[in-house]
Enzyme design. Structure first.
Site, short mmCIF file in Angstrom:
data_model
loop_
_atom_site.label_atom_id
_atom_site.label_comp_id
_atom_site.label_asym_id
_atom_site.label_seq_id
_atom_site.Cartn_x
_atom_site.Cartn_y
_atom_site.Cartn_z
N ASP A 36 0.83 -1.20 0.00
CA ASP A 36 0.00 0.00 0.00
C ASP A 36 0.87 1.25 0.00
O ASP A 36 2.07 1.20 0.29
CB ASP A 36 -0.89 0.02 1.25
N LYS A 58 -3.62 3.46 -2.77
CA LYS A 58 -4.95 4.05 -2.95
C LYS A 58 -4.92 5.47 -2.42
O LYS A 58 -4.38 5.75 -1.37
CB LYS A 58 -6.01 3.25 -2.19
N GLY A 89 -0.17 -0.89 5.62
CA GLY A 89 0.04 -0.02 6.77
C GLY A 89 -0.86 -0.43 7.91
O GLY A 89 -2.00 -0.85 7.71
N MET A 170 -8.98 7.99 8.40
CA MET A 170 -9.32 8.53 7.08
C MET A 170 -10.38 9.63 7.17
O MET A 170 -11.33 9.67 6.39
CB MET A 170 -9.81 7.41 6.16
#
Length: 251
Positions: A36, A58, A89, A170
């Protein structure tokens, strides 16, 4: 042909020293690593010189590969006889889509091993001196994703407030909606919080404020991902502030 194994490996919050021994050994001997964007370059540098590294990073509204294609890539390589280290992660099973990849592999008869990592919430809190649970302030901690479909429809009532800590992954881009949502659910506008940017890295920042001021804090400080939002009275404890002061003094 003998099939390979897919290893779903947690890379932790960023610092290579926080890898598990199992994770470090797999990374060092791997010939194929699918990783990632949140995996720190210092961890990727641990790979052997001839290892093949494939990035499936992403970003918001822009995916290098859709999740279905990542699943297919992992399965295809394993069916071709190659062991695959799928490096993520944090922890593979906490907002890492590890469950989806495991299910895809098992559906095709491919062996999977999960190697847990220190999730971002634990790493960020420890580095910031924030105890997510504390006998005086919080006996419950909840993890939620601030960037997902149907955010406005999700019921977060009761996840934050007296005796509780809420950790939002996020949530940088949706900070205004998050603050509005929580205050609409009855959380006090002056509820203390911390925004922890790039936890456990040399450029880590800990920003403190209150719920009503969260959107302005994120905008004025130009907070970048990866970052966590921790909401609750534990973020305002004196011992947490002292750790932040010590870090600032050392830098």
């Amino acid at each position: 042909m003998e099939q390979g194994t897919i290893y779903l490996v947690g890379a932790g919050p960023g610092d290579p020293d926080l890898l598990t021994l199992r994770a470090a050994r797999l990374i060092e001997r791997a010939t194929l690593i699918v990783h990632d964007g949140l995996v720190d370059p210092a961890i990727l540098d641990m790979a052997r010189p001839d290892a093949r590294l494939i990035s499936v990073a992403k970003k918001r509204s822009k995916h290098t590969l859709p999740q279905e294609d990542i699943n297919a890539l992992l399965v295809r390589e394993a069916l071709a006889g190659r062991d695959v280290v799928r490096l993520k992660g944090g922890d593979p099973f906490i907002f890492g889509r590890g469950g989806e990849e495991m299910e895809a592999a098992r559906a095709c008869g491919v062996a999977v091993e999960v190697v847990p990592g220190i999730t971002a919430a634990n790493g960020a809190a420890a580095a910031s001196g924030i105890a997510l649970t504390h006998r005086e302030d919080a006996s419950i901690v909840s993890f939620v994703a601030g960037q997902c479909k149907g955010l406005s429809e999700q019921n977060w009532a009761g996840l934050a407030g007296q005796g509780r800590t809420l950790v939002i992954y996020m949530g940088v881009k949706t900070a205004p909606q998050i603050a509005e949502k929580l205050m609409a659910d009855g959380l006090a506008p002056d509820m203390p919080l911390a925004v922890i940017e790039k936890a456990c890295r040399t450029d880590m920042r800990v920003l403190r404020g209150c719920l009503a001021g969260l959107p302005d804090l994120v905008e004025l400080e130009a907070v970048e991902s990866p970052a966590l939002i921790v909401i609750g009275h534990v973020t305002a404890r004196e011992d947490a502030a002292l750790v932040q002061f010590a870090q600032e003094t050392a830098s």
